[in-house]
Design a protein around this motif. Structure first.
Motif, PDB file in Angstrom:
ATOM      1  N   UNK A  73       0.809  -1.208   0.000  1.00 49.81           N
ATOM      2  CA  UNK A  73       0.000   0.000   0.000  1.00 49.81           C
ATOM      3  C   UNK A  73       0.836   1.249   0.000  1.00 49.81           C
ATOM      4  N   UNK A  74       0.193   2.330   0.355  1.00 48.17           N
ATOM      5  CA  UNK A  74       0.853   3.630   0.311  1.00 48.17           C
ATOM      6  C   UNK A  74       0.867   4.130  -1.118  1.00 48.17           C
ATOM      7  N   UNK A  75       1.961   4.695  -1.530  1.00 53.41           N
ATOM      8  CA  UNK A  75       2.074   5.158  -2.911  1.00 53.41           C
ATOM      9  C   UNK A  75       1.257   6.403  -3.157  1.00 53.41           C
ATOM     10  N   UNK A  76       0.672   6.468  -4.347  1.00 49.97           N
ATOM     11  CA  UNK A  76      -0.069   7.663  -4.764  1.00 49.97           C
ATOM     12  C   UNK A  76      -1.294   7.904  -3.885  1.00 49.97           C
ATOM     13  N   UNK A  77      -1.642   9.172  -3.781  1.00 46.80           N
ATOM     14  CA  UNK A  77      -2.831   9.565  -3.030  1.00 46.80           C
ATOM     15  C   UNK A  77      -4.010   9.706  -3.970  1.00 46.80           C
ATOM     16  N   UNK A  78      -5.177   9.352  -3.488  1.00 48.71           N
ATOM     17  CA  UNK A  78      -6.423   9.665  -4.186  1.00 48.71           C
ATOM     18  C   UNK A  78      -6.969  10.923  -3.543  1.00 48.71           C
ATOM     19  N   UNK A  79      -7.753  11.648  -4.277  1.00 41.54           N
ATOM     20  CA  UNK A  79      -8.240  12.922  -3.751  1.00 41.54           C
ATOM     21  C   UNK A  79      -9.711  12.814  -3.411  1.00 41.54           C
ATOM     22  N   UNK A  80     -10.102  13.396  -2.542  1.00 41.56           N
ATOM     23  CA  UNK A  80      -9.735  14.003  -1.289  1.00 41.56           C
ATOM     24  C   UNK A  80     -10.920  13.880  -0.360  1.00 41.56           C
ATOM     25  N   UNK A  81     -10.687  14.148   0.875  1.00 41.00           N
ATOM     26  CA  UNK A  81     -11.741  14.136   1.879  1.00 41.00           C
ATOM     27  C   UNK A  81     -11.565  15.369   2.768  1.00 41.00           C
ATOM     28  N   UNK A  82     -12.675  15.940   3.215  1.00 43.86           N
ATOM     29  CA  UNK A  82     -12.621  17.088   4.127  1.00 43.86           C
ATOM     30  C   UNK A  82     -12.678  16.581   5.562  1.00 43.86           C
ATOM     31  N   UNK A  83     -11.778  17.103   6.380  1.00 44.14           N
ATOM     32  CA  UNK A  83     -11.737  16.752   7.802  1.00 44.14           C
ATOM     33  C   UNK A  83     -11.801  18.020   8.633  1.00 44.14           C
ATOM     34  N   UNK A  84     -12.379  17.946   9.814  1.00 35.64           N
ATOM     35  CA  UNK A  84     -12.328  19.113  10.698  1.00 35.64           C
ATOM     36  C   UNK A  84     -10.871  19.436  11.037  1.00 35.64           C
ATOM     37  N   UNK A  85     -10.550  20.709  11.184  1.00 33.71           N
ATOM     38  CA  UNK A  85      -9.181  21.113  11.518  1.00 33.71           C
ATOM     39  C   UNK A  85      -8.760  20.548  12.865  1.00 33.71           C
ATOM     40  N   UNK A  86      -9.724  20.350  13.747  1.00 39.16           N
ATOM     41  CA  UNK A  86      -9.420  19.791  15.063  1.00 39.16           C
ATOM     42  C   UNK A  86     -10.166  18.470  15.226  1.00 39.16           C
ATOM     43  N   UNK A  87      -9.429  17.450  15.649  1.00 39.65           N
ATOM     44  CA  UNK A  87     -10.018  16.134  15.870  1.00 39.65           C
ATOM     45  C   UNK A  87     -11.032  16.213  17.008  1.00 39.65           C
ATOM     46  N   UNK A  88     -12.114  15.458  16.851  1.00 43.62           N
ATOM     47  CA  UNK A  88     -13.145  15.355  17.891  1.00 43.62           C
ATOM     48  C   UNK A  88     -13.427  13.877  18.141  1.00 43.62           C
ATOM     49  N   UNK A  89     -13.712  13.480  19.355  1.00 43.14           N
ATOM     50  CA  UNK A  89     -13.915  12.060  19.675  1.00 43.14           C
ATOM     51  C   UNK A  89     -15.030  11.383  18.864  1.00 43.14           C
ATOM     52  N   UNK A  90     -16.039  12.139  18.447  1.00 44.16           N
ATOM     53  CA  UNK A  90     -17.148  11.518  17.709  1.00 44.16           C
ATOM     54  C   UNK A  90     -16.871  11.381  16.210  1.00 44.16           C
ATOM     55  N   UNK A  91     -15.683  11.756  15.756  1.00 46.45           N
ATOM     56  CA  UNK A  91     -15.342  11.725  14.333  1.00 46.45           C
ATOM     57  C   UNK A  91     -15.271  10.286  13.823  1.00 46.45           C
ATOM     58  N   UNK A  92     -16.015   9.996  12.750  1.00 43.89           N
ATOM     59  CA  UNK A  92     -16.109   8.647  12.173  1.00 43.89           C
ATOM     60  C   UNK A  92     -15.935   8.722  10.658  1.00 43.89           C
ATOM     61  N   UNK A  93     -15.580   7.574  10.071  1.00 44.24           N
ATOM     62  CA  UNK A  93     -15.500   7.447   8.620  1.00 44.24           C
ATOM     63  C   UNK A  93     -16.197   6.152   8.224  1.00 44.24           C
ATOM     64  N   UNK A  94     -16.917   6.194   7.114  1.00 49.35           N
ATOM     65  CA  UNK A  94     -17.532   4.979   6.583  1.00 49.35           C
ATOM     66  C   UNK A  94     -16.661   4.476   5.440  1.00 49.35           C
ATOM     67  N   UNK A  95     -16.143   3.261   5.625  1.00 49.05           N
ATOM     68  CA  UNK A  95     -15.261   2.636   4.638  1.00 49.05           C
ATOM     69  C   UNK A  95     -16.039   1.509   3.969  1.00 49.05           C
ATOM     70  N   UNK A  96     -16.037   1.545   2.652  1.00 52.98           N
ATOM     71  CA  UNK A  96     -16.696   0.516   1.832  1.00 52.98           C
ATOM     72  C   UNK A  96     -15.575  -0.101   0.993  1.00 52.98           C
ATOM     73  N   UNK A  97     -15.436  -1.439   1.002  1.00 51.87           N
ATOM     74  CA  UNK A  97     -14.340  -2.050   0.252  1.00 51.87           C
ATOM     75  C   UNK A  97     -14.694  -3.435  -0.259  1.00 51.87           C
ATOM     76  N   UNK A  98     -13.986  -3.801  -1.326  1.00 54.32           N
ATOM     77  CA  UNK A  98     -14.088  -5.140  -1.900  1.00 54.32           C
ATOM     78  C   UNK A  98     -12.710  -5.768  -1.776  1.00 54.32           C
ATOM     79  N   UNK A  99     -12.682  -6.954  -1.186  1.00 52.57           N
ATOM     80  CA  UNK A  99     -11.425  -7.649  -0.944  1.00 52.57           C
ATOM     81  C   UNK A  99     -11.563  -9.066  -1.490  1.00 52.57           C
ATOM     82  N   UNK A 100     -10.502  -9.590  -2.079  1.00 49.12           N
ATOM     83  CA  UNK A 100     -10.600 -10.928  -2.633  1.00 49.12           C
ATOM     84  C   UNK A 100      -9.252 -11.529  -2.972  1.00 49.12           C
ATOM     85  N   UNK A 101      -9.278 -12.834  -3.331  1.00 50.18           N
ATOM     86  CA  UNK A 101      -8.063 -13.518  -3.769  1.00 50.18           C
ATOM     87  C   UNK A 101      -8.413 -14.806  -4.508  1.00 50.18           C
TER      88      UNK A 101
END
Length: 185
Positions: A73-101
């Motif tokens: 992983x790592x490498x190039x960045x995809x653009x972009x997401x807005x985040x609050x300038x200051x972290x707050x405990x209730x801050x969440x992200x919804x991640x949707x992914x497809x994984x396989x082999x």
């Protein structure tokens, strides 16, 4: 000045000081309430895969990242997401992914067409989780999604990758715990 006049004068002075203090407190409260919220920051999205399956695609709050190889992983960045300038405990992200082999070694199916390979021997899952975003400071950097064993997810915001000793995960770059031997390569 008479004694009665002096006590009346002292009382008047005390009331005046009380009103001055009250007004000062009220003004300070109003000024601090008018302080503008810090502007949100824009962060690029990258991912790190700590599993033996490839991440075929993923998104964070509907903003897409790229595919990730097993233990990479790592490498190039995809653009972009807005985040609050200051972290707050209730801050969440919804991640949707497809994984396989592949369910069999590729050498066993390399003579098949791509459609036949997929039909016989490809396994994938599509998952969605809403997870906390780990604490970050104002020099946030990039949003990093960590794909972990057992379909677990961690989300960090940090300017450098996990190989940096100051990274809050302290996990290092993904490594295959069972790398192929020279005979298996």
């Amino acid at each position: 000045m008479k004694v009665d006049d002096m006590s009346s004068h002292s009382s008047h002075k005390a009331q005046l000081r009380w009103w001055q203090l009250s007004i000062a407190i009220l003004l300070m409260a109003m000024v601090s309430a008018c302080k503008p919220e810090p502007k949100p920051m824009t962060a690029g999205i990258t991912g790190y895969n700590f599993t033996h399956e490839g991440v075929q695609n993923y998104s964070v709050d509907e903003m897409y990242g790229s595919n990730l190889p097993p233990y990479g992983g790592g490498g190039a960045l995809s653009c972009c997401i807005l985040l609050p300038a200051q972290w707050k405990p209730e801050l969440r992200a919804t991640v949707h992914w497809t994984i396989g082999d592949w369910t069999v070694p590729y050498e066993q199916i390399e003579n098949l067409s791509t459609k036949e390979q997929i039909r016989c021997c490809w396994s994938q899952r599509t998952l969605t989780k809403t997870v906390p975003i780990e604490p970050y400071d104002e020099e946030a950097g990039k949003l990093q999604v960590f794909f972990l064993p057992d379909d677990e997810i961690k989300v960090y915001v940090f300017p450098a990758g996990p190989q940096n000793p100051d990274h809050p995960s302290h996990m290092g770059y993904p490594k295959n715990p069972n790398p192929p031997t020279d005979k298996e390569k």
